[in-house]
Motif scaffolding. Structure first.
Motif, PDB file in Angstrom:
ATOM      1  N   LYS A 134       0.831  -1.206   0.000  1.00  0.00           N
ATOM      2  CA  LYS A 134       0.000   0.000   0.000  1.00  0.00           C
ATOM      3  C   LYS A 134       0.862   1.250   0.000  1.00  0.00           C
ATOM      4  O   LYS A 134       0.605   2.203  -0.763  1.00  0.00           O
ATOM      5  CB  LYS A 134      -0.918   0.017   1.224  1.00  0.00           C
ATOM      6  CG  LYS A 134      -2.090  -0.943   1.145  1.00  0.00           C
ATOM      7  CD  LYS A 134      -2.966  -0.825   2.381  1.00  0.00           C
ATOM      8  CE  LYS A 134      -4.136  -1.804   2.342  1.00  0.00           C
ATOM      9  NZ  LYS A 134      -4.981  -1.709   3.567  1.00  0.00           N
ATOM     10  N   GLN A 135       1.891   1.255   0.829  1.00  0.00           N
ATOM     11  CA  GLN A 135       2.753   2.425   0.907  1.00  0.00           C
ATOM     12  C   GLN A 135       3.490   2.656  -0.404  1.00  0.00           C
ATOM     13  O   GLN A 135       3.615   3.793  -0.871  1.00  0.00           O
ATOM     14  CB  GLN A 135       3.760   2.273   2.049  1.00  0.00           C
ATOM     15  CG  GLN A 135       4.610   3.510   2.293  1.00  0.00           C
ATOM     16  CD  GLN A 135       3.770   4.757   2.512  1.00  0.00           C
ATOM     17  OE1 GLN A 135       2.912   4.788   3.407  1.00  0.00           O
ATOM     18  NE2 GLN A 135       3.972   5.791   1.701  1.00  0.00           N
ATOM     19  N   LYS A 138       0.973   4.032  -2.895  1.00  0.00           N
ATOM     20  CA  LYS A 138       0.656   5.428  -2.573  1.00  0.00           C
ATOM     21  C   LYS A 138       1.774   6.347  -3.024  1.00  0.00           C
ATOM     22  O   LYS A 138       1.527   7.442  -3.556  1.00  0.00           O
ATOM     23  CB  LYS A 138       0.420   5.577  -1.071  1.00  0.00           C
ATOM     24  CG  LYS A 138      -0.894   4.997  -0.586  1.00  0.00           C
ATOM     25  CD  LYS A 138      -1.028   5.133   0.934  1.00  0.00           C
ATOM     26  CE  LYS A 138      -2.321   4.508   1.433  1.00  0.00           C
ATOM     27  NZ  LYS A 138      -2.424   4.567   2.910  1.00  0.00           N
ATOM     28  N   THR A 139       3.004   5.915  -2.826  1.00  0.00           N
ATOM     29  CA  THR A 139       4.156   6.699  -3.274  1.00  0.00           C
ATOM     30  C   THR A 139       4.148   6.858  -4.787  1.00  0.00           C
ATOM     31  O   THR A 139       4.420   7.938  -5.324  1.00  0.00           O
ATOM     32  CB  THR A 139       5.469   6.029  -2.828  1.00  0.00           C
ATOM     33  OG1 THR A 139       5.506   5.972  -1.405  1.00  0.00           O
ATOM     34  CG2 THR A 139       6.685   6.794  -3.334  1.00  0.00           C
ATOM     35  N   VAL A 141       1.535   6.811  -6.716  1.00  0.00           N
ATOM     36  CA  VAL A 141       0.462   7.758  -7.041  1.00  0.00           C
ATOM     37  C   VAL A 141       0.939   9.189  -6.795  1.00  0.00           C
ATOM     38  O   VAL A 141       0.759  10.079  -7.633  1.00  0.00           O
ATOM     39  CB  VAL A 141      -0.803   7.463  -6.207  1.00  0.00           C
ATOM     40  CG1 VAL A 141      -1.829   8.582  -6.385  1.00  0.00           C
ATOM     41  CG2 VAL A 141      -1.416   6.123  -6.621  1.00  0.00           C
ATOM     42  N   GLU A 142       1.566   9.416  -5.653  1.00  0.00           N
ATOM     43  CA  GLU A 142       2.053  10.750  -5.300  1.00  0.00           C
ATOM     44  C   GLU A 142       3.098  11.259  -6.290  1.00  0.00           C
ATOM     45  O   GLU A 142       3.155  12.462  -6.581  1.00  0.00           O
ATOM     46  CB  GLU A 142       2.653  10.725  -3.891  1.00  0.00           C
ATOM     47  CG  GLU A 142       1.623  10.511  -2.793  1.00  0.00           C
ATOM     48  CD  GLU A 142       2.265  10.196  -1.456  1.00  0.00           C
ATOM     49  OE1 GLU A 142       3.521  10.153  -1.380  1.00  0.00           O
ATOM     50  OE2 GLU A 142       1.506   9.991  -0.481  1.00  0.00           O
ATOM     51  N   GLN A 148      -4.239   9.183 -10.155  1.00  0.00           N
ATOM     52  CA  GLN A 148      -4.733   9.586  -8.840  1.00  0.00           C
ATOM     53  C   GLN A 148      -5.874   8.706  -8.344  1.00  0.00           C
ATOM     54  O   GLN A 148      -6.060   8.538  -7.145  1.00  0.00           O
ATOM     55  CB  GLN A 148      -5.200  11.052  -8.887  1.00  0.00           C
ATOM     56  CG  GLN A 148      -4.072  12.065  -9.004  1.00  0.00           C
ATOM     57  CD  GLN A 148      -3.155  12.057  -7.788  1.00  0.00           C
ATOM     58  OE1 GLN A 148      -3.619  12.028  -6.656  1.00  0.00           O
ATOM     59  NE2 GLN A 148      -1.851  12.084  -8.030  1.00  0.00           N
ATOM     60  N   VAL A 152      -5.490   1.663  -4.743  1.00  0.00           N
ATOM     61  CA  VAL A 152      -4.328   1.215  -3.974  1.00  0.00           C
ATOM     62  C   VAL A 152      -4.649   0.005  -3.105  1.00  0.00           C
ATOM     63  O   VAL A 152      -3.910  -0.990  -3.097  1.00  0.00           O
ATOM     64  CB  VAL A 152      -3.787   2.368  -3.104  1.00  0.00           C
ATOM     65  CG1 VAL A 152      -2.787   1.859  -2.074  1.00  0.00           C
ATOM     66  CG2 VAL A 152      -3.149   3.435  -3.985  1.00  0.00           C
ATOM     67  N   ASP A 153      -5.757   0.061  -2.378  1.00  0.00           N
ATOM     68  CA  ASP A 153      -6.076  -1.002  -1.424  1.00  0.00           C
ATOM     69  C   ASP A 153      -6.306  -2.350  -2.100  1.00  0.00           C
ATOM     70  O   ASP A 153      -5.757  -3.373  -1.679  1.00  0.00           O
ATOM     71  CB  ASP A 153      -7.308  -0.625  -0.602  1.00  0.00           C
ATOM     72  CG  ASP A 153      -7.035   0.522   0.361  1.00  0.00           C
ATOM     73  OD1 ASP A 153      -5.850   0.822   0.604  1.00  0.00           O
ATOM     74  OD2 ASP A 153      -8.005   1.128   0.857  1.00  0.00           O
TER      75      ASP A 153
END
Length: 197
Positions: A134-135, A138-139, A141-142, A148, A152-153
């Motif tokens: 997940k992390q 998320k990274t 995506v960022e 966007q 993620v989940d």
């Protein structure tokens, strides 16, 4: 001298890890382990407290250089880190001539047979990897490597399912190239493309 350990603790944990890994956690007893390393039950309980604690330490030892650590690399993109993690996983599984699979995944498949403490140890490790995925996502995506609205989940759960699948099928499919072909096609299908792509 009373209370002095008569065995090498680190060596005992390493032995336990290999035993849990090759025989399955539900098939290991305190008596069998004590007989294996040549210690008394009192020495065992004075040192480890319980079989659950020994299993926890064995998992920590096993995961010291786990493929999932590649997810935390800062010298490459998050998506490249995911690919690197699966490449290492495939290499690890192919290099194991005994085809034991993964001690955590093996524990997951025998979860219903384990004591509560062992169950928790296994589930915590699985959830740790999901959280790491997940992390990483998320990274990505960022950093604009994923859209966007990327899920993620769900994708993190799919990646953990792929981990479980590779570790399990490696007991039948032994070649690194074939294992990686499975992993790579799944990653690309999930939209996890390396920088070169």
């Amino acid at each position: 001298m009373a209370g002095v350990l008569k065995f090498d603790r680190e060596e005992a944990v390493a032995t336990a890890m290999m035993t849990f890994w090759s025989q399955g956690a539900s098939n290991v007893s305190v008596k069998a382990f004590c007989d294996q390393v040549g210690i008394t039950r009192s020495s065992f309980y004075n040192t480890f407290g319980s079989l659950d604690n020994l299993f926890e330490e064995s998992l920590d030892l096993y995961l010291q250089d786990a493929p999932a650590k590649r997810l935390k690399r800062t010298d490459i993109s998050a998506l490249d880190g995911i690919h690197a993690m699966f490449k290492v996983l495939c290499k690890f599984r192919a290099s194991d001539k005994a085809h034991k699979g993964c001690i955590v995944v093996n524990g997951l498949t025998e979860l219903h047979s384990l004591e509560e403490g062992m169950q928790l140890s296994v589930l915590n490790r699985v959830n740790d990897t999901i959280d790491a995925f997940k992390q990483a996502l998320k990274t990505a995506v960022e950093n604009g490597d994923l859209d966007q609205d990327f899920n993620v989940d769900t994708t993190a759960l799919a990646l953990e399912t792929l981990v479980i699948g590779i570790n399990t099928i490696s007991k039948v499919v032994h070649k690194e190239k074939e294992l990686w072909a499975i992993a790579e096609s799944t990653l690309l299908g999930l939209g996890i493309k390396p920088s070169a792509a």
